[in-house]
Design an enzyme around this catalytic site. Structure first.
Site, PDB file in Angstrom:
ATOM      1  N   TYR A 155       0.870  -1.180   0.000  1.00 12.51           N
ATOM      2  CA  TYR A 155       0.000   0.000   0.000  1.00 12.51           C
ATOM      3  C   TYR A 155       0.906   1.228   0.000  1.00 12.51           C
ATOM      4  O   TYR A 155       0.895   2.050   0.907  1.00 12.51           O
ATOM      5  CB  TYR A 155      -0.947  -0.013   1.208  1.00 12.51           C
ATOM      6  CG  TYR A 155      -1.971  -1.131   1.209  1.00 12.51           C
ATOM      7  CD1 TYR A 155      -2.378  -1.742   0.023  1.00 12.51           C
ATOM      8  CD2 TYR A 155      -2.553  -1.576   2.395  1.00 12.51           C
ATOM      9  CE1 TYR A 155      -3.320  -2.768   0.030  1.00 12.51           C
ATOM     10  CE2 TYR A 155      -3.506  -2.597   2.398  1.00 12.51           C
ATOM     11  CZ  TYR A 155      -3.877  -3.186   1.215  1.00 12.51           C
ATOM     12  OH  TYR A 155      -4.818  -4.196   1.224  1.00 12.51           O
TER      13      TYR A 155
HETATM   14  C1  FAD Z   1      -7.533  -2.210  -6.679  1.00 13.45           C
HETATM   15  C2  FAD Z   1      -6.399  -2.749  -5.862  1.00 13.45           C
HETATM   16  C3  FAD Z   1      -6.607  -3.815  -4.998  1.00 13.45           C
HETATM   17  C4  FAD Z   1      -5.565  -4.331  -4.238  1.00 13.45           C
HETATM   18  N1  FAD Z   1      -5.807  -5.388  -3.398  1.00 13.45           N
HETATM   19  C5  FAD Z   1      -4.799  -5.888  -2.658  1.00 13.45           C
HETATM   20  C6  FAD Z   1      -5.001  -6.982  -1.780  1.00 13.45           C
HETATM   21  O1  FAD Z   1      -6.109  -7.529  -1.671  1.00 13.45           O
HETATM   22  N2  FAD Z   1      -3.957  -7.426  -1.043  1.00 13.45           N
HETATM   23  C7  FAD Z   1      -2.720  -6.862  -1.135  1.00 13.45           C
HETATM   24  O2  FAD Z   1      -1.805  -7.339  -0.468  1.00 13.45           O
HETATM   25  N3  FAD Z   1      -2.492  -5.832  -1.969  1.00 13.45           N
HETATM   26  C8  FAD Z   1      -3.487  -5.324  -2.714  1.00 13.45           C
HETATM   27  N4  FAD Z   1      -3.245  -4.260  -3.543  1.00 13.45           N
HETATM   28  C9  FAD Z   1      -1.908  -3.662  -3.592  1.00 13.45           C
HETATM   29  C10 FAD Z   1      -1.019  -4.405  -4.591  1.00 13.45           C
HETATM   30  O3  FAD Z   1      -0.557  -5.585  -3.984  1.00 13.45           O
HETATM   31  C11 FAD Z   1       0.181  -3.535  -4.981  1.00 13.45           C
HETATM   32  O4  FAD Z   1      -0.253  -2.349  -5.564  1.00 13.45           O
HETATM   33  C12 FAD Z   1       1.134  -4.293  -5.937  1.00 13.45           C
HETATM   34  O5  FAD Z   1       2.402  -3.714  -5.864  1.00 13.45           O
HETATM   35  C13 FAD Z   1       0.637  -4.257  -7.352  1.00 13.45           C
HETATM   36  O6  FAD Z   1       1.424  -5.044  -8.189  1.00 13.45           O
HETATM   37  P1  FAD Z   1       1.384  -4.762  -9.771  1.00 13.45           P
HETATM   38  O7  FAD Z   1       2.339  -5.683 -10.432  1.00 13.45           O
HETATM   39  O8  FAD Z   1      -0.017  -4.743 -10.232  1.00 13.45           O
HETATM   40  O9  FAD Z   1       1.873  -3.257  -9.795  1.00 13.45           O
HETATM   41  P2  FAD Z   1       3.011  -2.431 -10.592  1.00 13.45           P
HETATM   42  O10 FAD Z   1       2.519  -1.026 -10.542  1.00 13.45           O
HETATM   43  O11 FAD Z   1       3.250  -3.044 -11.934  1.00 13.45           O
HETATM   44  O12 FAD Z   1       4.260  -2.632  -9.689  1.00 13.45           O
HETATM   45  C14 FAD Z   1       4.338  -2.259  -8.340  1.00 13.45           C
HETATM   46  C15 FAD Z   1       5.805  -2.011  -7.961  1.00 13.45           C
HETATM   47  O13 FAD Z   1       6.578  -3.187  -8.190  1.00 13.45           O
HETATM   48  C16 FAD Z   1       7.569  -2.960  -9.192  1.00 13.45           C
HETATM   49  N5  FAD Z   1       7.561  -4.114 -10.092  1.00 13.45           N
HETATM   50  C17 FAD Z   1       6.496  -4.563 -10.803  1.00 13.45           C
HETATM   51  N6  FAD Z   1       6.845  -5.647 -11.505  1.00 13.45           N
HETATM   52  C18 FAD Z   1       8.142  -5.893 -11.242  1.00 13.45           C
HETATM   53  C19 FAD Z   1       9.057  -6.891 -11.696  1.00 13.45           C
HETATM   54  N7  FAD Z   1       8.686  -7.838 -12.562  1.00 13.45           N
HETATM   55  N8  FAD Z   1      10.325  -6.846 -11.252  1.00 13.45           N
HETATM   56  C20 FAD Z   1      10.707  -5.874 -10.389  1.00 13.45           C
HETATM   57  N9  FAD Z   1       9.892  -4.914  -9.922  1.00 13.45           N
HETATM   58  C21 FAD Z   1       8.615  -4.921 -10.345  1.00 13.45           C
HETATM   59  C22 FAD Z   1       7.131  -1.712  -9.903  1.00 13.45           C
HETATM   60  O14 FAD Z   1       8.225  -1.042 -10.499  1.00 13.45           O
HETATM   61  C23 FAD Z   1       6.470  -0.924  -8.798  1.00 13.45           C
HETATM   62  O15 FAD Z   1       7.457  -0.292  -8.015  1.00 13.45           O
HETATM   63  C24 FAD Z   1      -4.281  -3.742  -4.325  1.00 13.45           C
HETATM   64  C25 FAD Z   1      -4.076  -2.680  -5.179  1.00 13.45           C
HETATM   65  C26 FAD Z   1      -5.109  -2.174  -5.939  1.00 13.45           C
HETATM   66  C27 FAD Z   1      -4.863  -0.991  -6.837  1.00 13.45           C
END
Ligand code: FAD
Ligand code: NAG
Ligand code: NAG
Ligand code: NAG
Ligand code: NAG
Ligand code: NAG
Ligand code: NAG
Length: 533
Positions: free
Chosen positions: A476
């Protein structure tokens, strides 16, 4: 406008703008040239992979789940790279290093502060959406999953193999594996099975030298860091090998709501003494909102007890009767279903077919808006007077979507030591608070009003939550907790937010970073800094 001084200034700034634009364009050209050369050397075709602002694909790739980060960040990426093959990522790393371009890695794009697709300095996006193969091994109960996969795609694929295999991770189906699992991953089964990161058993990571390492070749330090410390600071994660979990054929869900007139304050207060101690198979998550009362039309607070029980309803009812009779749960409130159906249920996609889990477009309760979130950990129950203060804040944002989530801890989450993975929020935490507010109207005054609201609420809550440090959940992400300045990634500055997210694990993360990426190639506003000797 006749003043020569103003005219001079205008010309001066116009020139600066042109200079700025043309040097960005040059940079872009150099980067493109570098990539083209690299791609040619490996006989790779850049046409589906390199998206420049001139391509129609660029605009659709920029579409974000949260509209807020881009609305306050003027720069757009020079390029968006959507690789299919590892050597294309190697080319991106090579050219970024050579030309000093910042890269932002994006898997699912759900970062709360948009760090995967915005930056204050010229940057490119490395978008991993085409890395989305999943292979499930039902015999070993494991799965290799590439980072561009979404949680929904992973859950769907596991469920197609077996009704009793599952994975423990978040609730929103469009969240990406890459960010989510490397940063923790709390979900409706976390009291029974802990977080996603606790079930990583191997990984493939591309490091700053462009080498691909796995658990054996990366060493236990780096393998420790990416199980809760986030991927961002350490490399590009390509895939995780996950240990799957076993669930009963039938689980039970319910979502029971009570207003203030139905004793919500008392129930929420009681919940704090029960939620972390009750049977691990039961997770009672609490959502708090201000609504207009259907009875008298005035505002009231609605507390929804949104719950999953890993078992049948006839086993659930006696547990509730014994531990939380005040809620008055009855059989009619409960629905039995398969685990995969419960995924749809908690995503608010009740009447959809399972195929909707394959979509990357947020739907149901997760549609795109302007959004700001924050988090806290609670170690002592909040007194009734404290809850009443929260209700007043919720009423202030009544017409918007403001919501608090209380997510219970205890159970399996507490069976890991604080140091086992970077995720430090273990025994002693009763629950995690998620504060969220979203709005639909653009503009600065709206933005400021809502940001101000959530910051005031956060400051009000200080007396009720964990202290020294005031802990927060890394997934978060909250830049209010502090950030690195470009060019000054000092330990002192980073430890302000680092200790909140990771507790004493932050220092080990710094040591790992110093070892694997001493030049700080992988960085953003909240990346772990290396120590300079
Ligand atoms: C609608 C919503 C619901 C959510 N529900 C939950 C929940 O139920 N439980 C919970 O724990 N969290 C929840 N989250 C939070 C979520 O876990 C984080 O936002 C998570 O980081 C998202 O991962 P992403 O790959 O989609 O995001 P991205 O925006 O793609 O990445 C997030 C971060 O990780 C880095 N990153 C991404 N991919 C890689 C990679 N392959 N290698 C290295 N670094 C990388 C990015 O640079 C960025 O800093 C929720 C978020 C949202 C918006
Ligand atoms: C972007 O445009 C260029 C030039 O028109 C084209 O060669 C390339 O294939 C396009 N890329 C994508 C991803 O569509
Ligand atoms: C509300 O809770 C109080 C305190 O336990 C209890 O005395 C009262 O009967 C409850 N009221 C309702 C309507 O359930
Ligand atoms: C609703 O609000 C009005 C105005 O504040 C107040 O007069 C009235 O008593 C309230 N009704 C109930 C049922 O609380
Ligand atoms: C639970 O019920 C509340 C109140 O009706 C509703 O707003 C919320 O969306 C429901 N949650 C789920 C997961 O269905
Ligand atoms: C789902 O479908 C059922 C039966 O068709 C209907 O009663 C219910 O209102 C629907 N629920 C939602 C959330 O659309
Ligand atoms: C970097 O930030 C730290 C902490 O805010 C500060 O003490 C230090 O002076 C800064 N260094 C530079 C070079 O700006």
């Amino acid at each position: 406008m006749g003043s020569p001084v103003i005219t001079f200034l205008l010309l001066f700034f116009a020139n600066l703008l042109v200079l700025g634009a043309s040097s960005a364009q040059d940079h872009n050209q150099h980067f493109l040239q570098c990539l083209t050369d690299q791609f040619e050397r490996s006989n790779s075709d850049p046409s589906n992979v390199v998206n420049s602002p001139k391509n129609a694909s660029y605009a659709s790739l920029l579409q974000a789940q949260n509209l807020r980060p881009e609305s306050t960040s003027p720069l757009r990426p020079l390029l968006i790279i959507t690789p299919f093959h590892e050597h294309e990522i190697q080319a991106v790393i090579y050219c970024s290093k050579k030309l000093g371009t910042q890269i932002r890695v994006r898997s699912g794009g759900h970062d709360y502060e948009g760090l995967s697709y915005t930056s204050e300095i010229p940057f490119i996006i490395l978008d991993m959406r085409n890395f989305r193969s999943i292979s499930v091994n039902t015999k070993d109960k494991t799965a290799w999953v590439e980072v561009g996969t979404t949680l929904g795609q992973l859950y769907y694929t596991i469920a197609r193999h077996s009704r009793t295999l599952a994975f423990t991770a978040g609730v929103c189906p469009t969240v990406g594996i890459g960010g989510h699992i490397s940063g923790g991953g709390y979900g409706m089964m976390s009291r029974k099975h802990s977080i996603a990161a606790d079930h990583i058993i191997d990984a493939k990571v591309m490091n700053a030298d462009g080498h691909i390492v796995d658990r054996r070749s990366m060493g236990e330090d780096l393998f420790w860091a990416i199980r809760g410390g986030g991927g961002t600071s350490f490399g590009v994660v390509l895939a995780f090998k996950l240990e799957l979990i076993t669930v009963p054929k039938t689980v039970t869900v319910f979502n029971v709501s009570r207003t203030l007139e139905q004793n919500a304050t008392h129930l929420v207060h009681r919940w704090q003494y029960i939620a972390d101690k009750i049977d691990d198979n039961l997770l009672l998550r609490l959502f708090l909102r201000s609504i207009r009362s259907p009875v008298h039309g005035n505002r009231t607070i609605q507390a929804s007890f949104t719950s999953l029980y890993l078992g049948r309803v006839h086993d659930l009812l006696p547990i509730m009767q014994e531990k939380f009779p005040e809620l008055g749960l009855v059989e009619e409130d409960c629905i039995e279903m398969s685990w995969i159906e419960s995924i749809l249920y908690f995503a608010g996609l009740r009447n959809e077919s399972l195929d909707i889990l394959l979509s990357r477009t947020p739907a149901g309760i997760f549609g795109s808006n302007y959004f700001k979130g924050k988090s806290d950990y609670v170690r002592q129950p909040i007194p009734v007077s404290g809850l009443r203060g929260i209700w007043r804040f919720l009423h202030e944002e009544a017409e918007n979507r403001a919501e608090l989530q209380f997510s219970p801890y205890g159970g399996a989450l507490s069976t890991y030591s604080e140091f086992e993975t970077p995720f430090a929020h273990r025994a002693g935490n009763i629950f995690m608070i998620h504060y969220g507010v979203s709005w639909t109207r653009p503009g600065n005054s709206e933005l400021e009003r809502h940001m101000n609201w959530i910051r005031r609420l956060y400051s009000y809550m200080a007396r009720y939550v964990s202290k020294n440090p005031r802990a927060a959940y890394f997934n978060y992400r909250d830049l209010d907790l502090g950030m690195n300045n470009e060019g000054n990634t000092s330990y002192a500055q980073a430890s302000v937010w680092g200790l909140k997210y990771f507790g004493n694990n932050f220092n080990r993360l710094v040591r790992v970073k110093t070892k694997v990426d001493p030049s700080n190639f992988f960085r953003n506003e909240q990346s772990v800094p290396p120590l300079y000797s």
